[in-house]
Design an enzyme around this catalytic site. Structure first.
Site, PDB file in Angstrom:
ATOM      1  N   SER A  49       3.263  -5.480   7.807  1.00  0.00           N
ATOM      2  CA  SER A  49       3.075  -5.679   6.366  1.00  0.00           C
ATOM      3  C   SER A  49       4.323  -5.184   5.642  1.00  0.00           C
ATOM      4  O   SER A  49       5.249  -4.653   6.269  1.00  0.00           O
ATOM      5  CB  SER A  49       1.843  -4.927   5.884  1.00  0.00           C
ATOM      6  OG  SER A  49       2.112  -3.541   5.907  1.00  0.00           O
ATOM      7  N   LYS A  50       4.302  -5.340   4.322  1.00  0.00           N
ATOM      8  CA  LYS A  50       5.484  -5.033   3.511  1.00  0.00           C
ATOM      9  C   LYS A  50       6.044  -3.643   3.750  1.00  0.00           C
ATOM     10  O   LYS A  50       7.247  -3.431   3.660  1.00  0.00           O
ATOM     11  CB  LYS A  50       5.128  -5.179   2.031  1.00  0.00           C
ATOM     12  CG  LYS A  50       5.335  -6.585   1.538  1.00  0.00           C
ATOM     13  CD  LYS A  50       5.507  -6.609   0.043  1.00  0.00           C
ATOM     14  CE  LYS A  50       5.719  -8.041  -0.409  1.00  0.00           C
ATOM     15  NZ  LYS A  50       4.700  -8.518  -1.300  1.00  0.00           N
ATOM     16  N   ARG A  51       5.154  -2.692   4.046  1.00  0.00           N
ATOM     17  CA  ARG A  51       5.689  -1.336   4.189  1.00  0.00           C
ATOM     18  C   ARG A  51       6.555  -1.177   5.439  1.00  0.00           C
ATOM     19  O   ARG A  51       7.231  -0.179   5.611  1.00  0.00           O
ATOM     20  CB  ARG A  51       4.568  -0.298   4.131  1.00  0.00           C
ATOM     21  CG  ARG A  51       3.645  -0.338   5.267  1.00  0.00           C
ATOM     22  CD  ARG A  51       2.315   0.342   4.960  1.00  0.00           C
ATOM     23  NE  ARG A  51       1.335  -0.096   5.914  1.00  0.00           N
ATOM     24  CZ  ARG A  51       1.202   0.422   7.125  1.00  0.00           C
ATOM     25  NH1 ARG A  51       1.967   1.431   7.484  1.00  0.00           N
ATOM     26  NH2 ARG A  51       0.302  -0.054   7.965  1.00  0.00           N
TER      27      ARG A  51
END
Ligand code: GLU
Length: 468
Positions: A238-240
């Site tokens: 995911s984005k993190r």
């Protein structure tokens, strides 16, 4: 054997993320490797979330990666008639039926099943009622209640589902819109797709799809479910974990071939080889070597691979990729032979095109901008005389070659009684404004006589100005 036909069917509800790009790539590579066909299809039946901007973003990302398609793009919203005729076929052959249960009925069934400790599911109460079409009716598939459905998955091996675990799932909503499983199967059947490579988040849909193939009397494709890409903490990517959109990597100065190489290696291997050109990937890609365990996305590895691709690339192929980064820094329409020579000096020292563009800037400045500390430390009065000697020596060379440049330095060092170490850094600052750069002989050759002399003169005046 029939040619392999693969497909990439993104839902245009956002940018192309790295997981989706990997799926596209596997399908594209397999089609290219086998001399088959690759179909692009936009699964846009979720009209609330599908946007034209997402379609454009997906095209842009595929074009940047160099993934081309032989057929399509098809849009599911333009194929509603095809789905309707297949739904009718399933109704006519008693493989599907109209269901008029209300949302309240369904909710009550769900509660009752949960209270019994069962899985919530439709209890089949309209199944044998021969209900006619009505505006509020959905169409359900008449799923078998006994036996098993098996996915013969080329990555995971056979996966067995008990049919009594499935319910009579909806294939068409009351507004006439087909459900995902129906549309996918009808598309794959009518488009002649015989190989489905996709993320293993779709494994649970597959038994329903297999039942639909069988009900439609269509041959099953080969299924290859690829494990999801994970982040370094082994959670789903995911984005993190870093940039998720493929084209963000373009903006960050990555080469498409490096991203391509990295994404393929995230789920496929060929011995312990890490670096692959596009041609090698096409030549070597196979379904047999798709990994059974999830690939872990490591931004540092991707950057290291990008550096390797920058180093291995022919300078002229880097030119087009670098130009936008130079333009963003105010360098427009550079001479192509000059740019090529500039790139050659930077290929081994740039991990990204951003670094390369930053490192190239000094080549294009008419007047060198000195970093303050560098000028303070190296452009000092003591170096004025050696600099003047070097200017004279270089000026005396008719042409700049490795040998003539070196000889000018040797003469200067001898006359001034200085080692190269004492001269090199001041000359570097004079030519580039910085203390870190490609080798000074390389730079002098690229800059040429007039520019080199003008920069050395500029440094000499700078020092005189300071020492006055
Ligand atoms: N549109 C689906 C998705 O984006 C893909 C369906 C499939 O590969 O069968 O997840």
């Amino acid at each position: 054997m029939d040619p392999i036909v693969t497909r990439f069917p993104p839902s245009p509800t956002g940018y192309l993320h790295v997981g989706g790009a990997r799926t596209a790539l596997f399908n594209w590579l397999y089609a290219r490797h086998t001399g088959g066909r690759f179909v692009l299809r936009l699964e846009d039946t979720d009209v609330q979330r599908s946007t034209q901007a997402s379609v454009a973003a997906i095209f842009d990302a595929l074009a940047w990666l160099g993934i081309d398609w032989d057929e399509g793009p098809y849009y599911q919203t333009q194929r509603l008639d095809v789905y309707r005729s297949h739904i009718q076929k399933l109704l006519d052959s008693d493989c599907a039926y109209y269901c008029t249960c209300s949302p309240e009925d369904i909710e009550a069934m769900r509660k009752a099943a949960t209270a019994r400790g069962d899985k919530p599911r439709y209890d089949g109460r309209c199944r044998d009622k021969q209900r006619p079409f009505s505006d509020d009716a959905v169409v359900r598939f008449k799923a078998p209640r006994t036996g098993t459905t098996v996915i013969e998955d080329v990555v995971k091996g056979p996966i067995v589902f008990q049919n009594d675990e499935l319910d009579d799932f909806i294939i068409c909503r009351s507004d006439g819109m087909p459900m995902y499983n129906l549309a996918v199967v009808v598309d794959d059947v009518t488009m002649g797709i015989n190989t489905v490579i996709r993320g293993d988040d779709h494994v649970n849909n597959t038994p329903k799809q297999i039942l639909l193939y069988k009900a439609l009397g269509a041959p099953l494709p080969v299924f290859a479910h690829v494990p999801m890409v994970l982040g370094s903490d082994r959670a789903r990517l995911s984005k993190r974990h870093g940039a998720m959109s493929v084209t963000e990597y373009r903006e960050m100065g990555y080469l498409p071939d490096a991203v391509l190489n990295y994404l393929v290696r995230l789920g496929w291997s060929h011995g312990d080889q890490e670096f692959f050109t596009r041609e090698e990937l096409i030549a070597k890609f196979s379904l047999e070597h798709i990994g059974k365990s999830a690939g872990v996305f490591d931004p540092n590895k991707l950057q290291a691979l990008n550096a390797d691709h920058i180093q291995a690339a022919a300078p002229e192929t880097l030119t087009d990729h670098l130009l936008p980064f130079l333009a963003a820094r105010g360098v427009t329409a550079p001479d192509s032979a000059y740019l090529r020579a500039v790139i050659e000096t930077l290929q081994t020292r740039s991990k990204t095109l951003v670094e390369m563009a930053d490192g190239a800037l000094f080549y294009f400045q008419e007047k060198v901008a000195y970093e303050e500390k560098a000028a303070q430390k190296f452009l000092k009065p003591a170096i004025l005389e050696p600099l003047r000697l070097l200017i004279a020596q270089l000026d005396a060379q008719a042409v700049f070659t490795d040998a003539s440049i070196e000889s000018a330095f040797v003469q200067t060092m001898e006359t001034a009684g200085l080692k190269l170490g004492k001269i090199a850094q001041p000359v570097r600052v004079a030519l580039t404004g910085k203390t870190v750069s490609p080798g000074i002989f390389e730079i002098i050759k690229v800059l040429g006589k007039a520019q080199t002399l003008s920069r050395l003169e500029q440094a000499a005046s700078f020092i005189s100005g300071r020492s006055d």
